[in-house]
Write an enzyme that holds these catalytic residues in place. Structure first.
Site, PDB file in Angstrom:
ATOM      1  N   ARG A 164     -31.916 -11.455  12.741  1.00 21.93           N
ATOM      2  CA  ARG A 164     -32.897 -11.310  13.821  1.00 21.93           C
ATOM      3  C   ARG A 164     -32.573 -10.088  14.673  1.00 21.93           C
ATOM      4  O   ARG A 164     -33.283  -9.087  14.638  1.00 21.93           O
ATOM      5  CB  ARG A 164     -32.932 -12.596  14.685  1.00 21.93           C
ATOM      6  N   ASP A 165     -31.492 -10.139  15.410  1.00 21.10           N
ATOM      7  CA  ASP A 165     -31.153  -9.058  16.330  1.00 21.10           C
ATOM      8  C   ASP A 165     -30.847  -7.768  15.576  1.00 21.10           C
ATOM      9  O   ASP A 165     -31.077  -6.667  16.087  1.00 21.10           O
ATOM     10  CB  ASP A 165     -29.939  -9.472  17.179  1.00 21.10           C
ATOM     11  N   HIS A 173     -21.904 -12.155  23.567  1.00 22.50           N
ATOM     12  CA  HIS A 173     -22.634 -11.297  22.627  1.00 22.50           C
ATOM     13  C   HIS A 173     -22.344  -9.851  23.017  1.00 22.50           C
ATOM     14  O   HIS A 173     -22.740  -9.406  24.102  1.00 22.50           O
ATOM     15  CB  HIS A 173     -24.135 -11.601  22.734  1.00 22.50           C
ATOM     16  N   HIS A 206     -22.243  -5.623  22.079  1.00 26.68           N
ATOM     17  CA  HIS A 206     -22.658  -4.480  21.274  1.00 26.68           C
ATOM     18  C   HIS A 206     -21.499  -3.486  21.235  1.00 26.68           C
ATOM     19  O   HIS A 206     -20.658  -3.459  22.131  1.00 26.68           O
ATOM     20  CB  HIS A 206     -23.905  -3.823  21.864  1.00 26.68           C
ATOM     21  N   CYS A 231     -31.240  -3.013  20.651  1.00 27.76           N
ATOM     22  CA  CYS A 231     -32.402  -3.517  21.392  1.00 27.76           C
ATOM     23  C   CYS A 231     -33.487  -2.445  21.386  1.00 27.76           C
ATOM     24  O   CYS A 231     -33.272  -1.340  21.897  1.00 27.76           O
ATOM     25  CB  CYS A 231     -32.034  -3.869  22.828  1.00 27.76           C
ATOM     26  N   ASN A 252     -24.703  -3.699  17.154  1.00 31.41           N
ATOM     27  CA  ASN A 252     -24.052  -4.963  17.458  1.00 31.41           C
ATOM     28  C   ASN A 252     -22.607  -4.928  16.962  1.00 31.41           C
ATOM     29  O   ASN A 252     -22.231  -4.099  16.134  1.00 31.41           O
ATOM     30  CB  ASN A 252     -24.795  -6.116  16.758  1.00 31.41           C
TER      31      ASN A 252
END
Length: 307
Positions: free
Chosen positions: A17-18, A209, A211, A242, A251
């Site tokens: 997803r991300d 989370h 990056h 993003c 990420n």
């Protein structure tokens, strides 16, 4: 010196997803499904598989329902869907997600750019989403995004992050995540923010989370472990970012995170060799190198090949 590290850590895989939402072209559904299948085979058991958002804003996630329909039904795997409003959570429930995640950005400017509403409006939406998801039997967790810095407003006060965490905690989420959405954070921030939020919402599990935009992802993950966090996000190959934040690349690669944990004796239940192989497969599918270091360097020590 004795290290204050947990015995075991859960890794949440966010690449499908991300990671893929930041690709310049739409990735075929079949490739997404194969990516998720490989993550499961490697031992990952919580996987962000799709976002149920407006496909005009994030066309890479327009096939969310098709992806869920093609995945194996397994009681030991949580398929996580990102939602931002009631329509999104209703789609996630109908598609068969077992867990939903919602993001509330710590700065109003970024929240407006990302979701088209203010932070206060996102918090109100989250409270409704959590009730709806839990009534349908789904796990519901929430992320405080840009907790370590905003690309538009700059520094984000710790007090702001704590306030938002307290407000979203009113819906009794299964977990609150603290996200360094633009990769601006450093370990001292992680120690401070995690400690302050833990005091403000005692008893609520925290996830982090990170990056790797400025090459601090692994260092921040280590700081989170020392602060008592036992759930960390990763993206195989380090893909993602993003699409609504300038230069928010990269990420934290799942395999790089796993190497750190494995070498320190922290249990995860995930196979490092399988993750590296998946990272290499992924860069072949995308037609470009992925950022992850282990994809290039491989594990250590290397397995000896029998004569």
């Amino acid at each position: 010196m004795t290290l204050r590290l947990p015995d075991a850590v859960e890794i949440v895989e966010v690449g499908p997803r991300d990671g893929l939402q930041n690709e310049p072209t739409v990735v075929p559904t079949a490739l997404k499904v194969e990516f998720i299948r490989r993550a499961i085979d490697a031992g990952l058991r919580r996987i962000e598989v799709a976002s149920f958002v407006n496909p005009k804003r994030v066309p890479q996630m327009a096939d969310a329902e098709d992806v869920l329909a093609a995945l194996p039904q397994r009681e030991d795997v949580h398929y996580v869907g990102l939602v931002l409003n009631r329509k999104g959570v209703e789609r996630a429930i109908a598609a068969g997600c077992s867990e939903i995640g919602m993001a509330v950005v710590a700065s109003d400017t970024f929240n407006q750019r990302n979701q088209g509403v203010t932070t206060d409006e996102s918090i109100a939406a989250w409270l409704d989403i959590a009730r709806t998801a839990k009534a349908a039997g789904l796990r519901a967790q929430v992320t405080v995004s840009a907790a370590f810095g905003c690309p538009f407003e700059g520094e984000v006060p710790v007090e702001r992050v704590v306030e938002i965490a307290q407000r979203v905690a009113a819906a009794a989420p299964c977990e609150i995540a603290l996200a360094d959405t633009i990769g601006a954070g450093v370990p001292s921030q992680v120690t401070d923010i995690v400690g302050r939020v833990r005091e403000a919402v005692p008893g609520l599990p925290l996830r982090c989370h990170f990056h790797n935009t400025r090459n601090t992802g692994v260092a921040n993950a280590y700081a989170a472990l020392e602060a008592g966090v036992t759930v960390l996000d990763g993206s195989i190959g380090g893909i993602g970012g993003c699409p609504f934040a300038p230069a928010a690349t990269g990420n934290l690669p799942t395999e790089d995170l796993l190497y750190l944990l494995t070498r320190m004796g922290v249990r995860t239940g995930v196979d490092l060799e399988a993750l590296i192989a998946t990272g290499r497969w992924l860069q072949e599918q995308l037609g470009r190198p992925v950022p992850g270091a282990l994809v290039k360097a491989g594990p250590f020590p290397r397995r000896r090949v029998a004569d």
